[in-house]
Write a protein that holds these residues in place. Structure first.
Motif, PDB file in Angstrom:
ATOM      1  N   UNK A   1       0.815  -1.216   0.000  1.00 16.56           N
ATOM      2  CA  UNK A   1       0.000   0.000   0.000  1.00 16.56           C
ATOM      3  C   UNK A   1       0.847   1.263   0.000  1.00 16.56           C
ATOM      4  N   UNK A   2       1.945   1.225   0.763  1.00 19.11           N
ATOM      5  CA  UNK A   2       2.767   2.418   0.934  1.00 19.11           C
ATOM      6  C   UNK A   2       2.892   2.767   2.407  1.00 19.11           C
ATOM      7  N   UNK A   3       4.030   3.323   2.772  1.00 17.34           N
ATOM      8  CA  UNK A   3       4.308   3.629   4.175  1.00 17.34           C
ATOM      9  C   UNK A   3       3.264   4.560   4.794  1.00 17.34           C
TER      10      UNK A   3
ATOM     11  N   UNK B   1       6.803   1.440  10.319  1.00 20.64           N
ATOM     12  CA  UNK B   1       7.480   0.978   9.113  1.00 20.64           C
ATOM     13  C   UNK B   1       7.331  -0.534   8.975  1.00 20.64           C
ATOM     14  N   UNK B   2       7.452  -1.051   7.750  1.00 13.11           N
ATOM     15  CA  UNK B   2       7.346  -2.511   7.563  1.00 13.11           C
ATOM     16  C   UNK B   2       8.336  -3.307   8.406  1.00 13.11           C
ATOM     17  N   UNK B   3       9.573  -2.833   8.496  1.00 14.76           N
ATOM     18  CA  UNK B   3      10.580  -3.551   9.285  1.00 14.76           C
ATOM     19  C   UNK B   3      10.239  -3.540  10.764  1.00 14.76           C
TER      20      UNK B   3
ATOM     21  N   UNK C   1      -3.951  -0.297   9.455  1.00 18.50           N
ATOM     22  CA  UNK C   1      -3.539  -0.500   8.061  1.00 18.50           C
ATOM     23  C   UNK C   1      -4.750  -0.806   7.175  1.00 18.50           C
ATOM     24  N   UNK C   2      -5.605  -1.710   7.628  1.00 20.72           N
ATOM     25  CA  UNK C   2      -6.756  -2.116   6.815  1.00 20.72           C
ATOM     26  C   UNK C   2      -7.740  -0.977   6.616  1.00 20.72           C
TER      27      UNK C   2
ATOM     28  N   UNK D   1       4.259  -8.883  -4.586  1.00 24.65           N
ATOM     29  CA  UNK D   1       4.446  -8.143  -3.346  1.00 24.65           C
ATOM     30  C   UNK D   1       5.730  -8.599  -2.672  1.00 24.65           C
ATOM     31  N   UNK D   2       6.416  -7.671  -2.038  1.00 24.63           N
ATOM     32  CA  UNK D   2       7.691  -7.980  -1.405  1.00 24.63           C
ATOM     33  C   UNK D   2       7.760  -7.352  -0.029  1.00 24.63           C
ATOM     34  N   UNK D   3       8.520  -7.992   0.864  1.00 24.87           N
ATOM     35  CA  UNK D   3       8.748  -7.403   2.172  1.00 24.87           C
ATOM     36  C   UNK D   3       9.837  -6.339   2.097  1.00 24.87           C
ATOM     37  N   UNK D   4      10.555  -6.278   0.982  1.00 19.91           N
ATOM     38  CA  UNK D   4      11.690  -5.367   0.890  1.00 19.91           C
ATOM     39  C   UNK D   4      11.353  -4.058   0.205  1.00 19.91           C
ATOM     40  N   UNK D   5      10.380  -4.054  -0.698  1.00 18.83           N
ATOM     41  CA  UNK D   5      10.036  -2.837  -1.419  1.00 18.83           C
ATOM     42  C   UNK D   5       8.598  -2.916  -1.865  1.00 18.83           C
TER      43      UNK D   5
END
Length: 270
Positions: free
Chosen positions: A104-106, A112-114, A177-178, A256-260
Protein backbone atom coordinates in the motif's frame (compact mmCIF):
# COMPACT_ATOMS: atom_id res chain seq x y z
CA UNK A 1 14.47 -34.77 34.80
CA UNK A 2 12.87 -37.09 37.35
CA UNK A 3 9.20 -37.94 37.40
CA UNK A 4 6.90 -35.60 39.26
CA UNK A 5 4.93 -36.74 42.30
CA UNK A 6 1.77 -35.45 40.61
CA UNK A 7 0.47 -35.20 37.02
CA UNK A 8 1.49 -31.62 36.20
CA UNK A 9 -1.12 -31.36 33.44
CA UNK A 10 -3.87 -31.78 36.02
CA UNK A 11 -5.19 -34.70 33.95
CA UNK A 12 -3.92 -37.49 31.73
CA UNK A 13 -3.77 -36.02 28.18
CA UNK A 14 -6.43 -37.46 25.89
CA UNK A 15 -5.13 -39.95 23.36
CA UNK A 16 -8.05 -39.24 21.01
CA UNK A 17 -7.54 -35.47 21.06
CA UNK A 18 -3.81 -35.87 20.43
CA UNK A 19 -4.38 -38.20 17.47
CA UNK A 20 -6.96 -35.83 15.95
CA UNK A 21 -4.53 -32.95 16.44
CA UNK A 22 -1.67 -34.80 14.73
CA UNK A 23 -3.88 -35.69 11.75
CA UNK A 24 -5.25 -32.16 11.31
CA UNK A 25 -1.93 -30.42 11.86
CA UNK A 26 -0.29 -33.00 9.57
CA UNK A 27 -2.68 -32.11 6.77
CA UNK A 28 -2.10 -28.43 7.46
CA UNK A 29 1.67 -28.93 7.36
CA UNK A 30 1.43 -30.72 4.00
CA UNK A 31 -0.76 -27.95 2.63
CA UNK A 32 1.58 -25.18 3.73
CA UNK A 33 4.66 -26.97 2.38
CA UNK A 34 2.89 -27.38 -0.96
CA UNK A 35 1.96 -23.68 -1.08
CA UNK A 36 5.49 -22.64 -0.10
CA UNK A 37 7.01 -24.73 -2.88
CA UNK A 38 4.43 -23.59 -5.42
CA UNK A 39 4.59 -19.84 -4.77
CA UNK A 40 8.12 -19.63 -3.29
CA UNK A 41 6.95 -17.29 -0.55
CA UNK A 42 9.87 -18.25 1.66
CA UNK A 43 9.13 -15.50 4.17
CA UNK A 44 6.05 -17.56 5.09
CA UNK A 45 8.12 -20.57 6.24
CA UNK A 46 7.41 -19.94 9.96
CA UNK A 47 3.81 -21.15 9.58
CA UNK A 48 5.04 -24.54 8.32
CA UNK A 49 7.65 -24.81 11.08
CA UNK A 50 5.04 -23.89 13.68
CA UNK A 51 2.63 -26.51 12.36
CA UNK A 52 5.39 -29.13 12.56
CA UNK A 53 6.06 -28.12 16.18
CA UNK A 54 2.37 -28.60 16.99
CA UNK A 55 2.65 -32.16 15.68
CA UNK A 56 5.72 -32.82 17.83
CA UNK A 57 3.99 -31.34 20.88
CA UNK A 58 1.01 -33.65 20.52
CA UNK A 59 3.31 -36.64 20.03
CA UNK A 60 4.73 -35.91 23.48
CA UNK A 61 1.20 -35.68 24.86
CA UNK A 62 0.57 -39.16 23.44
CA UNK A 63 3.74 -40.37 25.19
CA UNK A 64 2.40 -38.88 28.42
CA UNK A 65 -0.81 -40.86 27.89
CA UNK A 66 0.58 -44.24 26.91
CA UNK A 67 3.92 -44.29 28.76
CA UNK A 68 4.14 -41.99 31.77
CA UNK A 69 1.85 -39.03 32.62
CA UNK A 70 4.20 -38.19 35.52
CA UNK A 71 7.24 -37.67 33.26
CA UNK A 72 8.41 -34.07 33.60
CA UNK A 73 10.44 -34.31 30.37
CA UNK A 74 7.32 -35.11 28.33
CA UNK A 75 5.41 -32.25 29.94
CA UNK A 76 8.16 -29.70 29.32
CA UNK A 77 8.74 -30.91 25.74
CA UNK A 78 5.06 -30.71 24.77
CA UNK A 79 4.72 -27.35 26.50
CA UNK A 80 7.73 -25.94 24.68
CA UNK A 81 6.44 -27.03 21.26
CA UNK A 82 2.83 -25.99 21.81
CA UNK A 83 3.89 -22.61 23.25
CA UNK A 84 6.45 -21.79 20.55
CA UNK A 85 4.23 -22.83 17.61
CA UNK A 86 1.74 -19.93 17.99
CA UNK A 87 4.67 -17.51 18.07
CA UNK A 88 5.64 -18.76 14.61
CA UNK A 89 2.02 -18.37 13.47
CA UNK A 90 2.14 -14.80 14.77
CA UNK A 91 5.41 -14.20 12.91
CA UNK A 92 3.71 -15.29 9.69
CA UNK A 93 0.89 -12.85 10.33
CA UNK A 94 3.44 -10.09 10.98
CA UNK A 95 5.06 -10.83 7.61
CA UNK A 96 1.69 -10.34 5.89
CA UNK A 97 1.14 -7.02 7.68
CA UNK A 98 4.66 -5.94 6.73
CA UNK A 99 4.15 -6.99 3.11
CA UNK A 100 0.81 -5.18 2.92
CA UNK A 101 2.47 -2.03 4.27
CA UNK A 102 5.02 -2.24 1.46
CA UNK A 103 2.24 -2.89 -1.03
CA UNK A 104 0.00 0.00 0.00
CA UNK A 105 2.77 2.42 0.93
CA UNK A 106 4.31 3.63 4.17
CA UNK A 107 1.69 6.39 4.53
CA UNK A 108 -1.00 3.78 5.19
CA UNK A 109 0.63 2.34 8.32
CA UNK A 110 1.59 3.84 11.69
CA UNK A 111 4.88 1.90 11.71
CA UNK A 112 7.48 0.98 9.11
CA UNK A 113 7.35 -2.51 7.56
CA UNK A 114 10.58 -3.55 9.28
CA UNK A 115 9.38 -2.33 12.67
CA UNK A 116 6.05 -4.14 12.24
CA UNK A 117 7.89 -7.37 11.53
CA UNK A 118 10.94 -7.32 13.76
CA UNK A 119 9.49 -5.23 16.57
CA UNK A 120 6.62 -7.61 17.22
CA UNK A 121 8.75 -10.70 16.58
CA UNK A 122 11.18 -9.40 19.21
CA UNK A 123 8.33 -8.95 21.69
CA UNK A 124 7.18 -12.51 21.07
CA UNK A 125 10.69 -13.89 21.54
CA UNK A 126 11.00 -12.21 24.95
CA UNK A 127 7.53 -13.37 25.99
CA UNK A 128 8.19 -16.94 24.86
CA UNK A 129 11.53 -17.19 26.66
CA UNK A 130 9.82 -16.16 29.89
CA UNK A 131 7.04 -18.72 29.36
CA UNK A 132 9.36 -21.60 28.56
CA UNK A 133 11.66 -20.71 31.46
CA UNK A 134 8.70 -20.56 33.84
CA UNK A 135 7.30 -23.90 32.63
CA UNK A 136 10.70 -25.60 32.85
CA UNK A 137 11.25 -24.29 36.39
CA UNK A 138 7.79 -25.45 37.42
CA UNK A 139 8.49 -28.94 36.05
CA UNK A 140 11.87 -29.08 37.76
CA UNK A 141 10.33 -27.87 41.01
CA UNK A 142 7.73 -30.63 40.96
CA UNK A 143 10.32 -33.28 40.15
CA UNK A 144 12.55 -32.08 43.02
CA UNK A 145 9.63 -31.86 45.43
CA UNK A 146 10.20 -28.26 46.53
CA UNK A 147 7.53 -25.58 47.00
CA UNK A 148 8.53 -22.79 44.62
CA UNK A 149 5.93 -23.52 41.94
CA UNK A 150 3.95 -20.30 42.52
CA UNK A 151 7.08 -18.17 42.19
CA UNK A 152 7.92 -19.80 38.88
CA UNK A 153 4.30 -19.48 37.78
CA UNK A 154 4.69 -15.71 38.13
CA UNK A 155 7.52 -15.83 35.57
CA UNK A 156 5.22 -17.71 33.22
CA UNK A 157 2.45 -15.21 33.92
CA UNK A 158 4.72 -12.26 33.14
CA UNK A 159 5.61 -13.73 29.75
CA UNK A 160 1.96 -14.32 28.86
CA UNK A 161 0.85 -10.88 30.06
CA UNK A 162 3.52 -9.22 27.93
CA UNK A 163 2.53 -11.35 24.93
CA UNK A 164 -1.16 -10.46 25.30
CA UNK A 165 -0.24 -6.77 25.49
CA UNK A 166 2.14 -6.77 22.52
CA UNK A 167 -0.25 -8.73 20.30
CA UNK A 168 -3.08 -6.34 21.22
CA UNK A 169 -0.87 -3.49 20.01
CA UNK A 170 -0.24 -5.40 16.78
CA UNK A 171 -3.98 -5.91 16.23
CA UNK A 172 -4.46 -2.14 16.57
CA UNK A 173 -1.70 -1.56 14.00
CA UNK A 174 -3.21 -4.15 11.65
CA UNK A 175 -6.69 -2.64 11.91
CA UNK A 176 -5.16 0.80 11.27
CA UNK A 177 -3.54 -0.50 8.06
CA UNK A 178 -6.76 -2.12 6.81
CA UNK A 179 -8.87 0.96 7.53
CA UNK A 180 -6.42 3.47 6.03
CA UNK A 181 -5.87 1.26 2.98
CA UNK A 182 -9.51 1.68 1.96
CA UNK A 183 -8.48 4.99 0.40
CA UNK A 184 -5.52 3.45 -1.44
CA UNK A 185 -5.69 3.00 -5.22
CA UNK A 186 -4.21 -0.45 -4.68
CA UNK A 187 -6.83 -2.99 -3.70
CA UNK A 188 -6.73 -6.36 -1.98
CA UNK A 189 -9.50 -8.93 -1.79
CA UNK A 190 -11.52 -8.69 1.45
CA UNK A 191 -11.47 -12.51 1.59
CA UNK A 192 -7.69 -12.43 1.98
CA UNK A 193 -7.54 -9.76 4.70
CA UNK A 194 -10.53 -11.26 6.54
CA UNK A 195 -8.91 -14.71 6.68
CA UNK A 196 -5.66 -13.27 8.03
CA UNK A 197 -7.44 -11.06 10.57
CA UNK A 198 -9.60 -13.92 11.90
CA UNK A 199 -6.47 -16.09 12.13
CA UNK A 200 -4.86 -13.31 14.18
CA UNK A 201 -7.90 -13.20 16.47
CA UNK A 202 -7.68 -16.99 16.91
CA UNK A 203 -4.04 -16.69 17.99
CA UNK A 204 -4.97 -13.86 20.35
CA UNK A 205 -7.85 -15.88 21.86
CA UNK A 206 -5.47 -18.74 22.55
CA UNK A 207 -2.97 -16.39 24.23
CA UNK A 208 -5.69 -14.82 26.38
CA UNK A 209 -6.77 -18.30 27.48
CA UNK A 210 -3.21 -19.18 28.47
CA UNK A 211 -2.99 -15.93 30.46
CA UNK A 212 -6.27 -16.63 32.27
CA UNK A 213 -5.20 -20.21 32.95
CA UNK A 214 -1.88 -19.13 34.43
CA UNK A 215 -3.40 -16.24 36.41
CA UNK A 216 -5.87 -18.67 38.02
CA UNK A 217 -2.97 -20.66 39.42
CA UNK A 218 -1.46 -24.11 39.10
CA UNK A 219 -3.80 -27.11 38.93
CA UNK A 220 -6.93 -24.94 39.11
CA UNK A 221 -10.10 -25.25 37.04
CA UNK A 222 -8.81 -24.02 33.65
CA UNK A 223 -5.56 -25.96 33.79
CA UNK A 224 -6.95 -29.20 35.21
CA UNK A 225 -9.78 -29.77 32.69
CA UNK A 226 -8.64 -30.71 29.19
CA UNK A 227 -11.88 -29.51 27.63
CA UNK A 228 -10.61 -25.94 28.04
CA UNK A 229 -7.32 -26.88 26.42
CA UNK A 230 -9.17 -28.51 23.53
CA UNK A 231 -11.54 -25.59 22.93
CA UNK A 232 -9.19 -22.67 23.62
CA UNK A 233 -5.73 -23.97 22.69
CA UNK A 234 -6.12 -26.75 20.14
CA UNK A 235 -9.18 -25.43 18.24
CA UNK A 236 -7.95 -21.82 17.73
CA UNK A 237 -4.61 -23.07 16.43
CA UNK A 238 -6.32 -25.38 13.93
CA UNK A 239 -8.47 -22.44 12.78
CA UNK A 240 -5.35 -20.27 12.38
CA UNK A 241 -3.43 -22.92 10.42
CA UNK A 242 -6.23 -23.48 7.91
CA UNK A 243 -7.19 -19.81 7.56
CA UNK A 244 -3.56 -18.95 6.87
CA UNK A 245 -3.51 -21.75 4.31
CA UNK A 246 -6.52 -20.16 2.59
CA UNK A 247 -4.98 -16.73 3.08
CA UNK A 248 -1.50 -17.78 1.97
CA UNK A 249 0.00 -14.60 0.45
CA UNK A 250 1.22 -16.47 -2.61
CA UNK A 251 -2.39 -17.11 -3.61
CA UNK A 252 -3.46 -13.49 -3.27
CA UNK A 253 -0.44 -11.25 -3.82
CA UNK A 254 1.37 -10.91 -7.10
CA UNK A 255 4.86 -9.46 -6.89
CA UNK A 256 4.45 -8.14 -3.35
CA UNK A 257 7.69 -7.98 -1.41
CA UNK A 258 8.75 -7.40 2.17
CA UNK A 259 11.69 -5.37 0.89
CA UNK A 260 10.04 -2.84 -1.42
CA UNK A 261 6.57 -1.82 -2.64
CA UNK A 262 4.96 -4.28 -4.99
CA UNK A 263 4.75 -3.23 -8.62
CA UNK A 264 1.90 -5.49 -9.69
CA UNK A 265 -1.70 -5.48 -8.54
CA UNK A 266 -3.39 -7.84 -6.12
CA UNK A 267 -4.72 -10.99 -7.63
CA UNK A 268 -8.24 -11.93 -6.59
CA UNK A 269 -7.23 -15.58 -6.44
CA UNK A 270 -4.56 -17.90 -7.71
Amino acid sequence: MKDSSIIIYGYVPSLVLSIIAIVLFGLGFAGHVFLLSRYRTWYFIPIAVGTAMEIIGYIFRILSNVKDPYAVAYFVAQYFCIVVAPVLFSASIYTIASTLTNFYGREYAPLSPKLILWGFVGCDVVATLLQVAGAALIGTSYSNGNGNQETYNHILLAGLAFQVFSFAVFLIVFIWILLKARSSPRKVSPAFTASVFVAALAVYLRTCFRLAETAEGLLQNLSSHEVYFGCLEFAPMIVAVYLLMYGHPGRWLSGASMAKPALSPIMSEA
